[in-house]
Write a protein that holds these residues in place. Structure first.
Motif, PDB file in Angstrom:
ATOM      1  N   VAL A 189     -40.926 -50.982  85.752  1.00 53.11           N
ATOM      2  CA  VAL A 189     -42.495 -51.433  85.676  1.00 53.11           C
ATOM      3  C   VAL A 189     -42.668 -52.384  84.620  1.00 53.11           C
ATOM      4  O   VAL A 189     -42.629 -51.259  83.653  1.00 53.11           O
ATOM      5  N   THR A 190     -43.025 -53.648  84.565  1.00 50.85           N
ATOM      6  CA  THR A 190     -43.906 -53.919  83.574  1.00 50.85           C
ATOM      7  C   THR A 190     -45.445 -54.095  83.025  1.00 50.85           C
ATOM      8  O   THR A 190     -45.613 -54.513  84.259  1.00 50.85           O
ATOM      9  N   TYR A 191     -46.143 -53.996  82.474  1.00 54.95           N
ATOM     10  CA  TYR A 191     -47.156 -54.070  82.174  1.00 54.95           C
ATOM     11  C   TYR A 191     -47.663 -55.487  81.250  1.00 54.95           C
ATOM     12  O   TYR A 191     -47.095 -56.076  79.646  1.00 54.95           O
ATOM     13  N   ILE A 192     -48.051 -56.064  81.848  1.00 51.90           N
ATOM     14  CA  ILE A 192     -48.250 -57.776  80.824  1.00 51.90           C
ATOM     15  C   ILE A 192     -49.993 -57.824  80.881  1.00 51.90           C
ATOM     16  O   ILE A 192     -50.881 -57.131  81.637  1.00 51.90           O
ATOM     17  N   CYS A 201     -56.629 -53.521  77.120  1.00 46.06           N
ATOM     18  CA  CYS A 201     -55.820 -53.519  77.140  1.00 46.06           C
ATOM     19  C   CYS A 201     -55.099 -52.088  76.201  1.00 46.06           C
ATOM     20  O   CYS A 201     -53.888 -51.883  77.085  1.00 46.06           O
ATOM     21  N   ARG A 202     -55.230 -51.948  75.439  1.00 42.39           N
ATOM     22  CA  ARG A 202     -55.000 -50.684  74.691  1.00 42.39           C
ATOM     23  C   ARG A 202     -54.967 -49.979  75.835  1.00 42.39           C
ATOM     24  O   ARG A 202     -54.057 -48.327  76.451  1.00 42.39           O
ATOM     25  N   ASP A 203     -56.001 -49.196  76.461  1.00 41.61           N
ATOM     26  CA  ASP A 203     -56.679 -48.091  77.207  1.00 41.61           C
ATOM     27  C   ASP A 203     -55.531 -48.122  78.562  1.00 41.61           C
ATOM     28  O   ASP A 203     -55.393 -46.999  78.917  1.00 41.61           O
ATOM     29  N   ARG A 204     -55.677 -49.448  79.545  1.00 38.39           N
ATOM     30  CA  ARG A 204     -55.387 -50.173  80.848  1.00 38.39           C
ATOM     31  C   ARG A 204     -53.337 -48.797  79.850  1.00 38.39           C
ATOM     32  O   ARG A 204     -52.979 -48.282  81.452  1.00 38.39           O
ATOM     33  N   HIS A 205     -53.395 -49.687  78.970  1.00 41.08           N
ATOM     34  CA  HIS A 205     -51.046 -49.375  78.707  1.00 41.08           C
ATOM     35  C   HIS A 205     -51.586 -48.203  78.855  1.00 41.08           C
ATOM     36  O   HIS A 205     -50.510 -47.429  79.178  1.00 41.08           O
ATOM     37  N   THR A 206     -52.164 -47.108  77.931  1.00 42.16           N
ATOM     38  CA  THR A 206     -52.528 -45.280  77.688  1.00 42.16           C
ATOM     39  C   THR A 206     -52.435 -44.878  78.575  1.00 42.16           C
ATOM     40  O   THR A 206     -51.500 -44.310  79.377  1.00 42.16           O
ATOM     41  N   PHE A 253     -47.414 -54.944  86.435  1.00 44.12           N
ATOM     42  CA  PHE A 253     -49.039 -54.131  86.352  1.00 44.12           C
ATOM     43  C   PHE A 253     -49.647 -55.113  84.947  1.00 44.12           C
ATOM     44  O   PHE A 253     -49.159 -54.847  84.291  1.00 44.12           O
ATOM     45  N   CYS A 254     -50.482 -56.130  85.453  1.00 44.48           N
ATOM     46  CA  CYS A 254     -51.213 -57.337  84.871  1.00 44.48           C
ATOM     47  C   CYS A 254     -52.745 -56.161  84.364  1.00 44.48           C
ATOM     48  O   CYS A 254     -53.416 -55.015  85.240  1.00 44.48           O
ATOM     49  N   ALA A 255     -53.023 -56.399  83.093  1.00 50.50           N
ATOM     50  CA  ALA A 255     -54.065 -56.013  82.503  1.00 50.50           C
ATOM     51  C   ALA A 255     -55.586 -56.365  83.401  1.00 50.50           C
ATOM     52  O   ALA A 255     -56.278 -55.713  83.118  1.00 50.50           O
ATOM     53  N   ASN A 256     -55.257 -58.259  83.413  1.00 52.41           N
ATOM     54  CA  ASN A 256     -56.515 -58.131  84.701  1.00 52.41           C
ATOM     55  C   ASN A 256     -56.121 -59.276  85.790  1.00 52.41           C
ATOM     56  O   ASN A 256     -55.132 -59.384  85.417  1.00 52.41           O
TER      57      ASN A 256
END
Length: 362
Positions: A189-192, A201-206, A253-256
């Motif tokens: 999985v990659t987070y963009i 962006c930080r909280d969604r990564h957390t 998974f994208c931040a928006n």
């Protein structure tokens, strides 16, 4: 002022209305601001004169007289993002229900433009401000706080001693997204994201990392691609970077949603099957998410409720009972909306089990 026929025209004032209607200036003021104090017969007569003369009351004069404005200001990060449009619409409806107007402004993520708008709001002495800060240091907000105009943070949680705020639990949202992908069997999985200076962006990564730990996987199982902006063009660029990898992830998974739609466009253009070869999850659940060529799985934020709640909190702080107001932080909950862009990962052939070459004679 010169009219079309070259004649000089004058601005109609409240005294002109009072003189023609045969009432006092105070009565005209009551018709405009406190109509319940005036008889119906008088209200009808004064309103008829207002229409006849084309009188428009001066908001500046009214503000100087009563000391309060009827305008709420909304300053968002990106009016090109339908999420912020939905937040603004919710706030506007709440303001209109209370007889207030709205001034909508866009910082475009620029700290300099944010500072300029906050100065403008001070000059206009707006009633209050709904604000999604662009300045990660908080310097602009601290400067504005000294000017005495109430404000509410929107899409940003802050401690109660820093003011009111309305936000969504983005850590929970990130967990929902990656938990869904892991449950489908994805392990690559990659987070963009956009700039990691943004708390969202930080909280969604957390939250994404929390889902990995919950599944007993190391945090290194989640790769991260950071983009300069949270828009479709940045998503297309990030998708191109993924296409160039030898070990391409099976899920993103994208931040928006704008980033996710850009990634989807890049995959579609390269012939990568979504979700067969790659699953994609967005965030916000904007209207375009469901209408994409492959309907997008997304973490829904209650944008309308966020705007309405923030506006009502601001009106409480600026209303007649403001002395009893206490700052508070409202945190709303996200919801995962599953659509066609996510699926179990397709099996990848190993070197020892490659598919047999196609026989054209068959």
């Amino acid at each position: 002022m010169t009219g079309r026929a070259g004649r000089v025209t004058q601005t109609v004032g409240i005294k002109d209305v009072a003189r023609l209607a045969g009432v006092s200036v105070g009565t005209v003021s009551n018709v405009l601001n406190r109509p319940e104090k005036v008889s119906e017969h008088t209200r009808v007569r004064v309103r008829a004169v207002i229409d006849q003369l084309g009188f428009v009351r001066s908001e500046t004069a009214r503000q100087l007289r009563v000391g309060t404005s009827r305008i709420l200001a909304i300053l968002v990060l990106d009016m090109g993002n339908p999420f912020f449009v939905a937040v603004a619409k919710g706030a506007e409806r709440a303001a209109r229900e209370a007889g207030l107007g709205v001034m909508l402004c866009n910082s475009a993520g620029s700290t300099a433009e944010e500072a300029e708008y906050l100065s403008l709001f001070t000059e206009q002495r707006v009633r209050g401000v709904l604000l999604t800060p662009a300045d990660a240091t908080g310097g602009n907000v601290r400067t504005f706080a000294r000017r005495g105009i109430p404000y509410v943070h929107v899409d940003r949680a802050v401690p109660a001693d820093e003011g009111c705020s309305v936000s969504v639990d983005d850590v929970a949202g990130g967990t929902l997204a990656v938990r869904h992908l892991l449950a489908a069997g994805h392990r690559s999985v990659t987070y963009i994201s956009g700039p990691m200076s943004l708390p969202q962006c930080r909280d969604r990564h957390t939250g994404a990392l929390a889902a990995l730990r919950e599944a007993g996987l190391p945090e290194t199982a989640l790769r991260h691609v950071e983009s300069a902006r949270l828009d479709v063009a940045s998503g297309i660029d990030a998708g191109a970077r993924l296409l160039g990898l030898a070990d391409r992830p099976t899920a993103v998974f994208c931040a928006n949603d704008l980033l996710a739609l850009g990634v989807l466009q890049a995959m579609y253009g390269a012939g990568v099957d979504v979700p067969g070869d790659m699953s994609i999850v967005g965030y916000d659940d904007i209207e375009f998410a469901a209408a994409a060529v492959v309907p997008l799985t997304s973490v829904r934020q209650p944008a309308d409720a966020m705007g309405r709640t923030a506006a009502r909190m601001l009106m409480e702080e600026t209303g007649p009972d403001a002395e009893g107001h206490r700052h508070r932080s409202v945190v709303l909950q996200p919801e995962l909306v599953v659509r066609s862009s996510t699926h179990a990962p397709a099996p990848r052939p190993s070197a020892s089990r490659r598919p047999a070459p196609h026989d054209p004679a068959r």
